[in-house]
Design a protein around this motif. Structure first.
Motif, mmCIF file in Angstrom:
data_model
loop_
_atom_site.group_PDB
_atom_site.id
_atom_site.type_symbol
_atom_site.label_atom_id
_atom_site.label_comp_id
_atom_site.label_asym_id
_atom_site.label_seq_id
_atom_site.Cartn_x
_atom_site.Cartn_y
_atom_site.Cartn_z
ATOM 1 N N ARG A 1 58.752 -31.295 19.348
ATOM 2 C CA ARG A 1 60.184 -31.457 19.521
ATOM 3 C C ARG A 1 60.892 -31.115 18.202
ATOM 4 O O ARG A 1 61.895 -30.425 18.170
ATOM 5 N N ASP A 2 60.323 -31.625 17.125
ATOM 6 C CA ASP A 2 60.855 -31.355 15.795
ATOM 7 C C ASP A 2 60.931 -29.861 15.515
ATOM 8 O O ASP A 2 61.960 -29.341 15.095
ATOM 9 N N PHE A 3 59.785 -29.199 15.762
ATOM 10 C CA PHE A 3 59.684 -27.777 15.469
ATOM 11 C C PHE A 3 60.619 -26.958 16.356
ATOM 12 O O PHE A 3 61.257 -26.029 15.890
ATOM 13 N N ALA A 4 60.674 -27.363 17.636
ATOM 14 C CA ALA A 4 61.506 -26.612 18.578
ATOM 15 C C ALA A 4 62.945 -26.602 18.094
ATOM 16 O O ALA A 4 63.631 -25.574 18.142
ATOM 17 N N MET B 1 72.453 -3.204 23.243
ATOM 18 C CA MET B 1 71.923 -4.251 22.366
ATOM 19 C C MET B 1 70.604 -4.757 22.949
ATOM 20 O O MET B 1 70.561 -5.201 24.103
ATOM 21 N N PRO B 2 69.504 -4.635 22.197
ATOM 22 C CA PRO B 2 68.181 -4.937 22.771
ATOM 23 C C PRO B 2 67.920 -6.443 22.849
ATOM 24 O O PRO B 2 67.157 -6.989 22.070
ATOM 25 N N TRP B 3 68.577 -7.086 23.806
ATOM 26 C CA TRP B 3 68.460 -8.554 23.899
ATOM 27 C C TRP B 3 67.024 -8.985 24.114
ATOM 28 O O TRP B 3 66.626 -10.076 23.696
ATOM 29 N N LEU B 4 66.255 -8.115 24.775
ATOM 30 C CA LEU B 4 64.860 -8.479 25.024
ATOM 31 C C LEU B 4 64.130 -8.713 23.701
ATOM 32 O O LEU B 4 63.314 -9.624 23.579
ATOM 33 N N SER B 5 64.461 -7.886 22.694
ATOM 34 C CA SER B 5 63.829 -8.061 21.384
ATOM 35 C C SER B 5 64.139 -9.446 20.826
ATOM 36 O O SER B 5 63.302 -10.071 20.181
ATOM 37 N N PHE B 6 65.355 -9.908 21.084
ATOM 38 C CA PHE B 6 65.746 -11.231 20.580
ATOM 39 C C PHE B 6 64.841 -12.291 21.190
ATOM 40 O O PHE B 6 64.317 -13.163 20.496
ATOM 41 N N ILE B 7 64.655 -12.165 22.496
ATOM 42 C CA ILE B 7 63.829 -13.159 23.188
ATOM 43 C C ILE B 7 62.395 -13.075 22.699
ATOM 44 O O ILE B 7 61.759 -14.088 22.393
ATOM 45 N N LEU B 8 61.901 -11.826 22.565
ATOM 46 C CA LEU B 8 60.518 -11.642 22.110
ATOM 47 C C LEU B 8 60.330 -12.239 20.718
ATOM 48 O O LEU B 8 59.324 -12.894 20.446
ATOM 49 N N ALA B 9 61.306 -12.013 19.839
ATOM 50 C CA ALA B 9 61.195 -12.524 18.477
ATOM 51 C C ALA B 9 61.113 -14.049 18.491
ATOM 52 O O ALA B 9 60.257 -14.651 17.823
ATOM 53 N N LEU B 10 61.991 -14.667 19.271
ATOM 54 C CA LEU B 10 61.979 -16.134 19.351
ATOM 55 C C LEU B 10 60.647 -16.634 19.893
ATOM 56 O O LEU B 10 60.039 -17.558 19.356
ATOM 57 N N LEU B 11 60.194 -15.978 20.976
ATOM 58 C CA LEU B 11 58.931 -16.389 21.586
ATOM 59 C C LEU B 11 57.779 -16.235 20.596
ATOM 60 O O LEU B 11 56.921 -17.120 20.477
ATOM 61 N N THR C 1 55.464 -19.187 19.268
ATOM 62 C CA THR C 1 54.018 -19.208 19.516
ATOM 63 C C THR C 1 53.257 -19.506 18.222
ATOM 64 O O THR C 1 52.359 -20.362 18.201
ATOM 65 N N VAL C 2 53.641 -18.795 17.162
ATOM 66 C CA VAL C 2 52.946 -19.020 15.887
ATOM 67 C C VAL C 2 53.111 -20.476 15.448
ATOM 68 O O VAL C 2 52.155 -21.142 15.038
ATOM 69 N N SER C 3 54.323 -21.005 15.583
ATOM 70 C CA SER C 3 54.559 -22.385 15.167
ATOM 71 C C SER C 3 53.723 -23.356 15.981
ATOM 72 O O SER C 3 53.116 -24.289 15.449
#
Lengths: 235, 805
Positions: free
Chosen positions: B732-735, B766-776, B780-782
């Motif tokens: 929760r903290d990390f999210a 505007m490549p919104w998909l890239s935004f989502i991919l970056a967040l995901l 994932t790494v976190s």
């Protein structure tokens, strides 16, 4: 009557938190003569350590005057207090407070480094004090490799290596068994005999008996004073 | 010495937490190596042609001609340089450069080599520029026809050793040259990109004469040397005078309203001037800024890891601070100690970083097309940069810990009351959010550049670019008169499906011309993009005819009276309802008459004749079967090498005394995006590095977090919390932190990307998909890092932890 080395007049220490104010020291008047060995006694939370920290110039009082060797230093700047501290004062703590990353020799050498003493002289002084404390064979060891008694002897060695006028000892035997505790007390008595003033905080009657005078503290106030007979304790 | 005492302690502290120290020091080293490489790149770009001792007195002169269409070229006509020197006393010398073409065939004894970057130039080269002549006489090496000065590397390649090359003969195409000098390799950053220089006077005297009489044939780059610094010059009058005195009378000879004027471009800053056509590849100042920011980002991300390490050690060091204070150390002394320690670690990281640079420099040079040497690290600029990096990183990473640590109260610490790590919780979170935000920014940036590049590569340009070879036709009447038979010869081979001659081809040479067009029953002058081609042009490029007809060799009048336009032209001229039959004139003359007057016969679908940086523009195609600058050959699939060797043998018969210069159309199209490709590659690699460093930091940080809350977790475990509960607790903290970082990074990304995309007329949404991919990706790494630590915790005996407390 020999001259005074420490004197406090109306010393006060207040701690403030968001909701309340605590008076840790309440108008403490105290005099210590040069060459004296006094103990400060009292129950937990009575202000012993607070008083020692002010006397040792680690803290500033909230009010009152503190004369060290005749000079009022209660409100001196940290830098000047650090100057006096490193030249005139030594500390021994209950929890030894040796630096784990430094060897015995290096720990003892530290005050001399801060005083800017030359390497050859440092080596000589440290060697001498380690011999005197009987731990010269442990010079290259690290604190974790020593017993509690040995660690405290290193701490005493560090406190005395620069031949301070006063040694402040905060429960020096608190973490030691009785055999090692007595060893440390004997070292302190020995130092006192050669002229060092000692101010010790303790709640052990046994240790207090090594001192010439015990000051009793309760709720931040001095409530009494007892003269001890050294011969009794040593018998 | 106190210093040694400090050193000992800090070194032993680093050893005590090996894993974390390694992570942060290595991270810092990689960060510094990246910063150094980027600094190398930037400084190399800034150093272009700065090594010439007379650089302040040198300017390039460029010619703009408006001759039925405007061309702002990086070139001038051949006689401009000598004429300026002759006419104006302030101009003391000139050098001209003419490319000998793309790949040249060089024959040395019996060996054939294919080489490029051969420049024709004047004998004054070594007087004006500081290219070091290793052998030969600088004044004579290029004085006289058929002389060649080879670079050291080429001399070695051709003759085995440099010393053996002088005086030897070699053939470039069919012309024989004598090696008259050896010049240092063209490794220094310069827009004059050479492997060899040949004497300009080699050009046959008939051609020279023709070129020297024509102020409108833009053939060479011309540099002028002035007798004082260019920035102190006031040369406007002379430039205007030149147009008035030389160009006007010349134009009068053929009676048109054409004109030409001139401009000086100081050598300083020339590398970033992209304003001219037909120029050598130039630098892009915007990309330098992007790289500088990138370098700073990486450094900050790596530094944050190091700050976190320092903070996590600070509790352990609280006791040391207390003891030192009790022994008489002042706060300043302690601050000095911690900053000094820090400096040493940073310095160590810099040394390791320098080692990494040494290892990576080769690949980096390949990636960026530079020839940076490791020893350049010791140049004054780089040493200053390194000092800057060192000081910046030391202060960034050391100031806060130094201030905090030195403030610990010894009276409390020595009684065993340690400052809680929670004190730094806030700061840690901020640092982590910064790190995450940078990483998200980098991922989005990389993905966005990728998508745009992919889009450019995959976009249907409206014509076929595959299997088309474009051959330069030499401007030589002897060759010219045989174009048709050459075309027939080529077509006789089955490997070559089709051939078209044209003045221009998409991606190259499309010029602008003044037309007079019919609009609302009036004739209006308008400058329009044009190209001239023969009738096969449309077929070879697969252009789609929408209305009307194509050119026909059977209709004689097509040459002067037929035009084909594109859709955009029809729209722009207001002809979309009925484009066919609309009137067009060109070749406007001084008396207002047009040489050519005709009608639109066909309408073709829009195709991208210039790079996708530019919007679609109106285009007029003229029919000109007999005047071709380029031949484009459509090859049969799968027989490229056969077709090329056929081309070579046919070329020998056709124009054997001229070198064969050809390119593939698709490569040519792609080369329009070279600077974006470099950006993508450099950006991509460094983004990857920064993400790796940030992940390491994330891993370390989650380990601190778990450690800090060890007691709390143990109690929870004893009370029945499962591993899932613990994971959720930290998760929760990390999210929250990731969400916050996303919130910061996304608007910045969106803004920067839209800014960058403005460089292109054709861009992705505007490549919104890239935004989502970056967040995901970051999430994932976190989560992985966190799970690792929680898993470890879950397998510990909670009782043991509590006993230790």
């Amino acid at each position: 009557m020999s001259e005074l080395i420490l004197k406090t007049v109306g010393l006060e220490m207040r701690y403030r938190t968001e909701t309340m104010e605590t008076l840790a020291l309440n108008k403490v008047d105290l005099e210590v003569k040069k060459g004296e060995f006094i103990s400060i006694m009292g129950p937990s939370g009575c202000g012993k350590s607070t008083l020692l920290n002010i006397l040792g110039m680690l803290d500033k009082p909230s009010a009152g005057a503190y004369f060290f060797e005749g000079e009022d230093i209660a409100h001196l700047k940290e830098k000047l207090r650090a100057e006096i501290r490193k030249a005139r004062v030594g500390f021994v703590f209950q929890s030894f407070n040796l630096i784990d990353e430094l060897s015995v020799f290096e720990n003892v050498e530290l005050p001399l480094l801060y005083q800017g003493i030359a390497a050859s002289k440092r080596k000589e002084l440290v060697q001498k004090i380690l011999e005197r404390m009987g731990i010269d064979h442990r010079a290259t060891h690290y604190p974790q490799q020593l017993s509690g008694g040995q660690q405290q002897r290193v701490a005493v060695a560090r406190a005395t290596v620069s031949e301070p006028a006063v040694i402040f000892a905060d429960e020096p035997t608190g973490n030691l068994d009785s055999v090692h505790g007595d060893e440390v007390m004997n070292l302190l008595s020995e130092l006192n005999r050669t002229g060092t003033t000692i101010v010790m905080v303790t709640h052990s009657m046994h240790d207090a008996a090594y001192s010439q005078r015990s000051i009793r503290l309760f709720d931040g106030k001095v409530i009494g004073e007892v003269e001890n007979r050294i011969e009794e304790a040593q018998s | 010495m106190m210093i040694f005492n400090y050193l000992k302690v800090s070194f032993r502290h680093l050893l005590a937490s090996k894993a974390n120290s390694l992570i942060s020091i290595l991270g810092l080293s990689v960060g510094m190596a990246s910063a150094v490489l980027i600094a190398f790149y930037i400084q190399d770009e800034l150093k272009y042609d700065q090594f010439h001792s007379k650089k302040q007195n040198i300017a390039r002169i460029v010619e703009r001609i408006d001759h039925s269409g405007e061309i702002k070229a990086a070139l001038t006509s051949l006689p401009v340089g000598p004429q300026f020197v002759a006419d104006y006393p302030g101009v003391s010398n000139y050098v001209r450069f003419m490319s000998m073409g793309g790949m040249l065939t060089i024959k040395v004894e019996d060996q054939i080599y294919r080489e490029d970057r051969f420049l024709r130039t004047d004998s004054t080269l070594f007087e004006v520029f500081d290219f070091k002549l290793l052998q030969g006489d600088p004044a004579k090496a290029l004085a006289g026809p058929n002389l060649v000065v080879l670079s050291e590397a080429l001399a070695q390649k051709f003759f085995g050793e440099v010393a053996a090359a002088m005086g030897k003969q070699l053939f470039i195409g069919t012309s024989q040259f004598t090696v008259s000098g050896i010049v240092e390799n063209g490794d220094k950053p310069s827009d004059i990109d050479y492997q060899a220089f040949t004497s300009l006077s080699t050009i046959p005297s008939a051609s020279q004469q023709a070129l020297n009489g024509d102020w409108f044939r833009l053939v060479c780059q011309t540099y002028l040397l002035f007798d004082k610094p260019v920035e102190q010059l006031d040369f406007e009058e002379e430039l205007a005078d030149f147009t008035e005195r030389i160009i006007k009378p010349f134009v009068a000879t053929f009676g048109s309203e054409s004109t030409a004027d001139f401009k000086l471009q100081p050598l300083e800053g020339l590398h970033f001037d992209n304003s001219r056509e037909y120029d050598s590849p130039k630098g892009n100042l915007t990309y330098l800024y992007i790289f500088a920011i990138l370098g700073l980002f990486i450094l900050i991300i790596a530094t944050i890891n190091y700050i976190n390490l320092a903070l996590s050690q600070s509790v352990k060091r609280a006791k040391e601070v207390g003891v030192r204070k009790a022994l008489g150390a002042t706060r300043e002394q302690l601050q000095f100690q911690f900053l000094g320690e820090n400096f040493l670690v940073v310095f160590l990281a810099l040394l390791i970083g320098a080692g990494l640079v040494e290892v990576l420099l080769g690949s980096f040079n390949e990636l960026s097309g530079k020839s940076i040497l490791f020893t350049d690290l010791f140049s004054l600029e780089m040493l200053l940069t390194l000092t800057g990096i060192l000081v910046l990183t030391t202060l960034l990473s050391g100031l806060y810990p130094a201030l905090v640590l030195s403030r610990f109260q010894s009276s409390r610490v020595l009684r065993g009351i340690f400052p809680r790590m929670n004190r730094f919780g806030g700061l840690r979170r901020i640092l982590m959010v910064v790190q995450l935000a940078f990483s998200i920014l980098m991922i989005i940036g990389t993905l966005a550049i990728r998508s745009q590049m992919h889009y450019l590569q995959e976009k249907d340009l409206g014509f076929d670019q595959d299997q088309v070879v474009v051959v330069n036709i030499p401007q030589d009447t002897a060759v010219y008169n045989h174009l048709n038979s050459f075309k027939d010869r080529l077509l006789s081979h089955s490997e070559i499906i089709g051939v078209t001659g044209s003045g221009a081809i998409p991606g190259r040479n499309v010029g602008e011309l003044m037309f007079r067009i019919e609009q609302n029953a009036e004739m209006i002058d308008r400058s329009i993009k044009f190209l001239a081609a023969d009738e096969d042009f449309f077929d070879i490029l697969g252009l789609e005819l929408l209305e009307g007809r194509l050119f026909s060799s059977d209709i004689q009048s097509d040459v002067q009276q037929a035009f084909i336009i594109n859709e955009t032209a029809a729209k722009s001229f207001g002809w979309e309802d009925e484009p066919l039959g609309k009137r067009l004139q060109w070749g406007l003359q001084g008396n207002g008459q047009a040489q050519n007057d005709g009608k639109v016969v066909g309408l073709v679908k829009d195709f991208h004749f210039s790079s996708l940086h530019n919007p679609m523009e109106p285009l007029v195609i003229l029919y000109n079967p007999n005047f071709s600058l380029l031949f484009s050959l459509k090859l049969a699939g799968g027989e490229v090498s056969e077709a090329l060797s056929l081309l070579e043998s046919e070329w020998k018969n056709f124009a054997g005394n001229h070198p064969l210069e050809f390119t593939f159309l698709d490569e040519r199209i792609q080369s329009q995006y070279q600077s974006e490709r470099t950006l993508l590659q450099i950006f991509g690699y460094f983004a990857l590095i920064s993400i790796l460093i940030a992940s390491l930091g994330l891993f370390a940080l989650s380990s601190y977090t778990v450690e800090q809350r060890l007691k709390e977790f143990s109690v929870r475990k004893i009370l029945g919390a499962s591993m899932k509960d613990l994971a959720l607790l930290i998760g929760r903290d990390f999210a929250l932190l990731i969400a916050l970082a996303g919130l910061i990074a996304m608007p910045i990304s969106a803004w920067s990307i839209s800014k960058w995309l403005e460089e292109f007329s054709y861009q992705i949404a505007m490549p919104w998909l890239s935004f989502i991919l970056a967040l995901l990706g970051i999430a994932t790494v976190s989560i992985l890092a966190m799970l690792f630590h929680v898993y470890r915790l879950a397998h510990e005996n909670p009782a043991r932890i509590l006993r230790d407390e």
